[in-house]
Write an enzyme that holds these catalytic residues in place. Structure first.
Site, mmCIF file in Angstrom:
data_model
loop_
_atom_site.group_PDB
_atom_site.id
_atom_site.type_symbol
_atom_site.label_atom_id
_atom_site.label_comp_id
_atom_site.label_asym_id
_atom_site.label_seq_id
_atom_site.Cartn_x
_atom_site.Cartn_y
_atom_site.Cartn_z
ATOM 1 N N HIS A 291 -7.677 -5.701 0.122
ATOM 2 C CA HIS A 291 -6.459 -4.980 0.495
ATOM 3 C C HIS A 291 -5.623 -5.692 1.559
ATOM 4 C CE1 HIS A 291 -4.360 -1.190 -0.118
ATOM 5 N NE2 HIS A 291 -4.161 -1.090 1.190
ATOM 6 N N SER B 11 0.819 -1.204 0.000
ATOM 7 C CA SER B 11 0.000 0.000 0.000
ATOM 8 C C SER B 11 0.858 1.262 0.000
ATOM 9 C CB SER B 11 -0.966 -0.045 1.179
ATOM 10 O OG SER B 11 -2.005 0.882 1.016
ATOM 11 N N ASP C 2 -10.219 -5.291 -3.956
ATOM 12 C CA ASP C 2 -9.555 -4.212 -3.216
ATOM 13 C C ASP C 2 -10.242 -2.883 -3.511
ATOM 14 O OD1 ASP C 2 -7.793 -2.411 -2.016
ATOM 15 O OD2 ASP C 2 -6.031 -3.588 -2.578
#
Length: 406
Positions: free
Chosen positions: A382, A178, A349
């Site tokens: 995610h 991320s 995600d």
């Protein structure tokens, strides 16, 4: 009504501090090398050694004075010293190096890499529990929090990479999740000297473009200019206290119609493979604080669809900082075509949206095809990429094969 555990989970999943000891040696670049530390409350003692692995604590000081913590796992559980190159693991926002260690040794990337012969290094960015030191400031000072991910690119990542390169004498593999992917992409798009220390980069849930983000909670917070409002009220550390944040989050949840007692799928997407029993373990280590200015910077990206430095809000202020009325852009097309890249992303995600990842891949369309490897999982969201119980099969084993090729 939001409860405190729900809010903690919100921040844990959004992208998902001792003083330095004596200085051993200054080396060329952006960091000062410090000797290892022996504090009782450390990631090594609480998460690594308890699993039967050797672990070292290290400190590195950035050029702008932040004292950062790193951990090294120099051998596998068998005790055999690493025979393969170093790998640097960089967490995302609101988390720290614990991200890579919370599942069992057979499911956690930090341990899996060590057991596969790699020299594992874990980074903790400024502001987090184990990287809260500074040469002259305290986290109680608002000036301590005057940074965004620009500074993570310019100072923190540079210090981490140079430190590992200096200590090992080897080029390194990099793994980011991320926000850890964003700072790597920004860095390798403009810092040629740092690229020369990389063997490859593995980017999990790559964050570059953010304007097609699907999380309604995140989009409403951005539309309300939540972070800007908090900053203007003097809250430079994020998150602020519950008394400040609670009413704001309740308003956001009401406006989106989300059930904020079950906030994970609304924020990150429906994670298929995270063990619910890990939530209590996770909350012992997260959420880690960040700078409100960092949240503002990410919000700017969502609103504009660009990858640029922090916008100070006026042409005059931008000219003071950059010499131009607009913030300079990070151009992904400048990334070396020969740098081996591994991208892992998921169809569920809601933060690293597939369409945004495809926009990044379009920027990389001229990349050497033999040096660009992708793993796509339709069911992954995610958090699955760092806490999924089957991530070793879906993501990590292909990544290790990729590393072995380079």
């Amino acid at each position: 009504m939001l409860n405190f555990s729900s809010v903690l989970t919100l921040f844990v999943l959004f992208f998902v501090s001792a003083n330095a000891s004596a200085i051993d040696k200054v080396f060329p670049g952006n960091a000062i090398i410090n000797s290892s530390i022996n504090d009782d409350d450390t990631i090594c003692k609480s998460l690594v050694q308890t699993q039967g692995y050797a672990c070292e604590e290290h400190k590195v000081t950035t050029e702008d004075g932040y004292i950062l913590s790193m951990q090294r796992i120099p051998a596998g559980r068998s005790g055999k010293t690493a025979s393969k190159p170093p790998v640097l693991l960089q967490h995302g926002i609101f988390s720290d190096a614990a991200t890579w260690l919370l599942n069992s040794p057979d499911e956690s990337l930090g341990f899996i890499l060590a057991d596969n012969g790699f020299d594992v290094w874990l980074a903790n960015t400024r502001g987090t529990k184990y990287s809260s030191g500074h040469t002259s400031l305290s986290p109680n000072d608002s000036a301590y929090w005057e940074w965004s991910w620009d500074e993570l690119v310019q100072y923190d990542l540079s210090a981490f990479v140079q430190y590992v390169h200096y200590k090992t004498g080897q080029k390194l593999h990099y793994v980011g999740h991320s926000l850890g992917t964003l700072i790597a992409l920004a860095s390798i798009s403009q810092q040629e000297e740092l690229i020369n220390m990389f063997r490859s980069a593995a980017l999990l849930c790559p964050i570059a473009y953010l304007n097609q983000i699907q999380s309604q909670l995140t989009k409403v917070a951005v539309q309300l200019h939540m972070a800007e409002g908090l900053y203007n009220l003097g809250y430079h550390e994020f998150p602020p206290g519950w008394d400040v944040l609670g009413p704001i989050l309740e308003k956001i949840c009401n406006e989106t119609g989300c059930n904020c007692s079950d906030i994970m799928p609304a924020l990150t997407g429906p994670n298929c493979c995270v063990n619910a029993s890990k939530a209590s373990v996770l909350l012992k280590h997260e959420p880690q604080p960040t700078a409100t200015k960092n949240i503002i910077h990410l919000s700017q990206m969502i609103r504009t669809g660009t990858i640029a430095m922090y916008d100070y809000g006026s042409e005059d202020e931008n000219k003071k900082h950059y010499g131009n009325p607009n913030p300079p852009a990070y151009d992904m097309r400048n990334i070396s075509r020969e740098l081996p890249l591994f991208l892992g992303y998921g169809g569920q995600d809601m933060l690293a949206d597939v369409n945004d990842v495809e926009a990044l891949l379009n920027d990389l369309k001229d990349h050497d095809k033999d040096e660009l490897f992708q793993v796509y999982s339709e069911e992954y969201a995610h958090v699955d990429f760092v806490l999924g119980v089957n991530a070793s099969q879906v993501v990590y084993h292909p990544m290790i094969s990729f590393f072995n090729l380079h």
